[in-house]
Scaffold this motif. Structure first.
Motif, PDB file in Angstrom:
ATOM      1  N   ALA A   1      24.885   9.342  12.933  1.00 55.94           N
ATOM      2  CA  ALA A   1      23.659   9.960  12.425  1.00 55.94           C
ATOM      3  C   ALA A   1      23.111  10.977  13.420  1.00 55.94           C
ATOM      4  CB  ALA A   1      22.620   8.886  12.127  1.00 55.94           C
ATOM      5  N   ARG A   2      23.191  10.631  14.696  1.00 54.99           N
ATOM      6  CA  ARG A   2      22.717  11.568  15.728  1.00 54.99           C
ATOM      7  C   ARG A   2      23.585  12.820  15.770  1.00 54.99           C
ATOM      8  NH1 ARG A   2      20.599   8.491  21.167  1.00 54.99           N
ATOM      9  NH2 ARG A   2      18.734   7.572  20.251  1.00 54.99           N
TER      10      ARG A   2
ATOM     11  N   ASN B   1      28.670  -1.388  -6.242  1.00 56.01           N
ATOM     12  CA  ASN B   1      30.063  -1.076  -6.575  1.00 56.01           C
ATOM     13  C   ASN B   1      30.553   0.148  -5.815  1.00 56.01           C
ATOM     14  OD1 ASN B   1      32.519  -1.518  -7.918  1.00 56.01           O
ATOM     15  ND2 ASN B   1      31.962  -0.097  -9.583  1.00 56.01           N
ATOM     16  N   LEU B   2      30.320   0.145  -4.513  1.00 57.86           N
ATOM     17  CA  LEU B   2      30.725   1.270  -3.672  1.00 57.86           C
ATOM     18  C   LEU B   2      32.125   0.994  -3.147  1.00 57.86           C
ATOM     19  CD1 LEU B   2      27.388   1.719  -1.654  1.00 57.86           C
ATOM     20  CD2 LEU B   2      27.970   2.527  -3.959  1.00 57.86           C
ATOM     21  N   THR B   3      33.111   1.475  -3.863  1.00 59.20           N
ATOM     22  CA  THR B   3      34.496   1.111  -3.573  1.00 59.20           C
ATOM     23  C   THR B   3      35.180   2.080  -2.610  1.00 59.20           C
ATOM     24  OG1 THR B   3      35.190   2.324  -5.554  1.00 59.20           O
ATOM     25  CG2 THR B   3      34.779  -0.038  -5.792  1.00 59.20           C
ATOM     26  N   TRP B   4      34.456   3.035  -2.094  1.00 55.54           N
ATOM     27  CA  TRP B   4      35.042   3.989  -1.144  1.00 55.54           C
ATOM     28  C   TRP B   4      34.893   3.494   0.288  1.00 55.54           C
ATOM     29  CZ3 TRP B   4      31.227   5.427  -4.751  1.00 55.54           C
ATOM     30  CH2 TRP B   4      29.914   5.421  -4.274  1.00 55.54           C
ATOM     31  N   HIS B   5      35.329   4.293   1.247  1.00 56.12           N
ATOM     32  CA  HIS B   5      35.286   3.920   2.663  1.00 56.12           C
ATOM     33  C   HIS B   5      33.836   3.758   3.132  1.00 56.12           C
ATOM     34  CE1 HIS B   5      39.541   4.960   2.817  1.00 56.12           C
ATOM     35  NE2 HIS B   5      39.246   6.139   2.288  1.00 56.12           N
ATOM     36  N   GLN B   6      33.611   2.729   3.953  1.00 55.17           N
ATOM     37  CA  GLN B   6      32.274   2.473   4.497  1.00 55.17           C
ATOM     38  C   GLN B   6      32.363   2.204   5.992  1.00 55.17           C
ATOM     39  OE1 GLN B   6      29.378   2.653   2.941  1.00 55.17           O
ATOM     40  NE2 GLN B   6      30.117   2.878   0.813  1.00 55.17           N
ATOM     41  N   VAL B   7      31.427   2.777   6.757  1.00 50.81           N
ATOM     42  CA  VAL B   7      31.332   2.504   8.189  1.00 50.81           C
ATOM     43  C   VAL B   7      29.867   2.370   8.575  1.00 50.81           C
ATOM     44  CG1 VAL B   7      33.469   3.729   8.800  1.00 50.81           C
ATOM     45  CG2 VAL B   7      31.290   4.970   8.801  1.00 50.81           C
ATOM     46  N   SER B   8      29.621   1.678   9.684  1.00 47.83           N
ATOM     47  CA  SER B   8      28.250   1.590  10.207  1.00 47.83           C
ATOM     48  C   SER B   8      28.271   0.974  11.598  1.00 47.83           C
ATOM     49  CB  SER B   8      27.358   0.743   9.297  1.00 47.83           C
ATOM     50  OG  SER B   8      26.040   0.681   9.820  1.00 47.83           O
ATOM     51  N   ASN B   9      27.397   1.494  12.451  1.00 43.90           N
ATOM     52  CA  ASN B   9      27.146   0.865  13.750  1.00 43.90           C
ATOM     53  C   ASN B   9      25.944  -0.064  13.692  1.00 43.90           C
ATOM     54  OD1 ASN B   9      29.007   2.207  15.894  1.00 43.90           O
ATOM     55  ND2 ASN B   9      28.307   3.914  14.633  1.00 43.90           N
ATOM     56  N   LEU B  10      25.327  -0.141  12.490  1.00 37.51           N
ATOM     57  CA  LEU B  10      24.159  -0.994  12.266  1.00 37.51           C
ATOM     58  C   LEU B  10      23.079  -0.733  13.326  1.00 37.51           C
ATOM     59  CD1 LEU B  10      26.036  -4.292  11.328  1.00 37.51           C
ATOM     60  CD2 LEU B  10      24.944  -2.658   9.767  1.00 37.51           C
ATOM     61  N   SER B  11      22.817   0.550  13.543  1.00 38.16           N
ATOM     62  CA  SER B  11      21.879   0.964  14.593  1.00 38.16           C
ATOM     63  C   SER B  11      20.730   1.803  14.048  1.00 38.16           C
ATOM     64  CB  SER B  11      22.616   1.761  15.673  1.00 38.16           C
ATOM     65  OG  SER B  11      23.651   1.005  16.233  1.00 38.16           O
ATOM     66  N   TYR B  12      20.497   1.729  12.720  1.00 33.49           N
ATOM     67  CA  TYR B  12      19.389   2.460  12.102  1.00 33.49           C
ATOM     68  C   TYR B  12      19.582   3.957  12.386  1.00 33.49           C
ATOM     69  CZ  TYR B  12      14.453   2.911  10.534  1.00 33.49           C
ATOM     70  OH  TYR B  12      13.286   3.224   9.869  1.00 33.49           O
ATOM     71  N   PHE B  13      18.534   4.714  12.691  1.00 35.42           N
ATOM     72  CA  PHE B  13      18.682   6.140  12.938  1.00 35.42           C
ATOM     73  C   PHE B  13      19.225   6.447  14.330  1.00 35.42           C
ATOM     74  CE2 PHE B  13      16.010   6.344   9.203  1.00 35.42           C
ATOM     75  CZ  PHE B  13      16.471   7.482   8.550  1.00 35.42           C
ATOM     76  N   ASN B  14      19.423   5.394  15.134  1.00 36.37           N
ATOM     77  CA  ASN B  14      20.075   5.587  16.436  1.00 36.37           C
ATOM     78  C   ASN B  14      21.595   5.568  16.316  1.00 36.37           C
ATOM     79  OD1 ASN B  14      17.752   5.826  18.072  1.00 36.37           O
ATOM     80  ND2 ASN B  14      17.439   3.615  17.954  1.00 36.37           N
TER      81      ASN B  14
END
Length: 388
Positions: free
Chosen positions: A349-350, A332-345
Motif C-alpha cells: 500500500a505504501r 467469492n473472490l477466487t483470484w489471487h490474494q495477498v496481505s501483510n495484515l498491516s492496515y495502511f502500513n
C-alpha cells in the motif's frame, strides 16, 4: 571619622551590596510548557478565546480554550514542537497567527481589528509578525496595481500594472526563503518550512536547501529532526505517486498469500491485470466486489488476472486474518490474494501510496498502468476494450 563620614561610608556599602545582589539575581527559569497571557480591552467576561490549528479543507481545529475575565485571559499547556497556530475569539472577526512554543508569550488582543493584535515574548513570534507585515504590504501593493489595471484606459499604465503584479507575486514567493536565509539561527525558518511542506505543490528541493542552510544547532534539535523527517516522507510519497501514474510500469511487489507463501506481481501478470486494494472492513469495497467477480468470471479465460491486496489489520479487528479469509469466501473472490495484515502500513500500500480504498490499478500485458480506480460499468468497459 565624624558621624557624617561614617553615615556616608555605610550608605555606599549598602548601595554596593544592592548592586551586587541585583547583578547576581538568577534569571527566571523557562517554563516546561507554554504560558500565554493576554489582555483583551473591550471583551466581556465569559467570551471564549481559542488557540486553533489548521485542519482539513481549510477548517480550523480548537487546540486550547481560555475564558476572558476582567479583560484578560491565559493559556497554559505544552507542545511537543513549536506550532504555527492562530488565536481567535467569539464575536471577533478573523484570527491572528502565532507560534506556540514552550515559553512565556504575551498578547495584546485587538477586538476591533485583529490584525493589530501584538504578540511578544519570543524571538520567533517577533519574526512572524515582521513576516506577516511584509506579506500585508505586498498584498496592498498588489491590490493597488490590480486597481490601476482595471480602472485605467491607458495601455501603457495597464501594461505596467500587469508587470507590477507579476513582480509582486515573484517577490512574495521569495519572501519565506529570504527569512530562512537571514535568520538561520532561529526556529522561525523551521516553522516556515514545516508549514510550507503542507502545500501539495511545495518545492521540496528549495525547502531542503533552505533546511540544510540553517545553523547546525537548529537542525539537530528535536523540531529540526521532525521537519527533516517530514520532508523525506513527502519525498517518498511523491515518488510513489509518480511511480503509479498512468503510463508507468506498476511497482513490483511480493506479499504473503492466505497460506503463508510469497506471491509476486510478476508471477500473475496476464494480458490484463487488476491490482485491487480492499479490506474485509471496507464497506465500499465489499459492495463493489460482486461487480469485480462478474468481470473476472467473464474475462478470466480471455486473459484477465486479478491480485487482491487486503489492508486488513486494523486494531479494531480481533482476528484480522480470520476476517480477511471469511470475506474472501463470502464474496467469492477466487483470484489471487495477498496481505501483510498491516492496515495502511502495508508495504505494498505504501509503495502504491494508498490513502483510501477501494483503489484499483489496471495493467496491460507488460505491467504498465493504463487506468486507475475504475468501478462498475466503467471497469467492465475498460477490460472489454483491452480483451475483446
Amino acid at each position: 571619622m565624624n558621624a557624617l563620614q561614617l553615615h556616608m561610608k555605610n550608605y555606599i556599602a549598602l548601595l554596593l551590596t544592592l548592586v551586587l545582589l541585583a547583578s547576581c539575581k538568577t534569571e527566571e527559569p523557562k517554563p516546561e510548557g507554554y504560558v500565554i497571557s493576554g489582555t483583551a480591552p473591550g471583551l466581556y467576561n465569559g467570551i471564549r478565546v481559542f488557540l486553533q490549528a489548521p485542519g482539513e479543507r481549510g477548517r480550523k481545529v480548537n487546540m486550547d480554550t481560555a475564558i476572558v475575565m476582567n479583560e484578560a485571559f491565559k493559556f497554559e499547556g505544552k507542545v511537543d514542537n513549536p506550532k504555527l497556530w492562530s488565536i481567535s475569539a467569539n464575536s471577533v472577526n478573523g484570527s491572528m497567527p502565532l507560534i506556540v512554543e514552550n515559553d512565556v508569550i504575551t498578547i495584546a488582543f485587538d477586538k476591533d481589528r485583529i490584525d493589530n493584535t501584538v504578540i511578544t515574548g519570543t524571538r520567533s513570534n517577533e519574526l512572524l509578525a515582521n513576516y506577516y507585515a511584509d506579506l500585508r504590504e505586498l498584498a496592498n501593493k498588489r491590490a493597488k496595481s490590480i486597481g490601476q489595471f482595471r480602472t485605467s484606459d491607458d495601455p501603457a499604465v495597464k501594461k505596467q500594472a500587469e508587470q507590477n503584479v507579476v513582480n509582486i507575486n515573484l517577490e512574495q514567493s521569495k519572501l519565506p526563503f529570504k527569512y530562512m536565509s537571514e535568520y538561520k539561527e532561529d526556529i522561525f525558518p523551521l516553522v516556515l518550512i514545516n508549514d510550507m511542506l503542507n502545500n501539495k505543490d511545495a518545492d521540496l528541493n528549495k525547502l531542503a536547501a533552505a533546511l540544510d542552510g540553517l545553523d547546525s544547532d537548529v537542525k539537530s534539535e528535536g523540531f529540526g529532526q521532525m521537519v527533516s523527517n517530514k520532508l523525506e516522507t513527502i519525498r517518498k510519497q511523491r515518488a510513489a505517486l509518480s511511480a503509479t501514474e498512468i503510463g508507468n510500469k506498476a511497482p513490483e511487489f511480493t506479499a504473503p498469500t492466505p497460506d503463508g507463501k510469497q506471491l509476486a506481481l510478476n508471477d500473475v501478470l496476464g494480458k490484463v491485470t487488476i491490482v485491487d486494494f480492499w479490506a474485509a472492513w471496507c464497506g465500499p469495497c465489499r459492495r463493489e466486489n460482486p461487480n469485480v467477480v462478474k468481470v473476472y468470471e467473464k474475462y478470466h479465460e480471455k486473459g484477465l488476472e486479478i491480485i487482491g491486496v487486503s489492508l486488513d489489520g486494523t486494531t479494531r479487528q480481533k482476528d484480522p486474518k480470520a476476517s480477511w479469509l471469511k470475506a474472501i469466501e463470502q464474496d467469492n473472490l477466487t483470484w489471487h490474494q495477498v496481505s501483510n495484515l498491516s492496515y495502511f502500513n502495508d508495504p505494498v500500500a505504501r509503495k502504491y501510496n494508498i490513502s483510501s480504498i477501494p483503489a484499483t490499478f489496471i495493467l496491460d500485458e507488460n505491467g504498465v498502468i493504463v487506468a486507475k480506480n475504475l468501478r462498475g460499468p466503467q471497469l467492465e468497459a475498460k477490460i472489454a476494450e483491452m480483451l475483446e
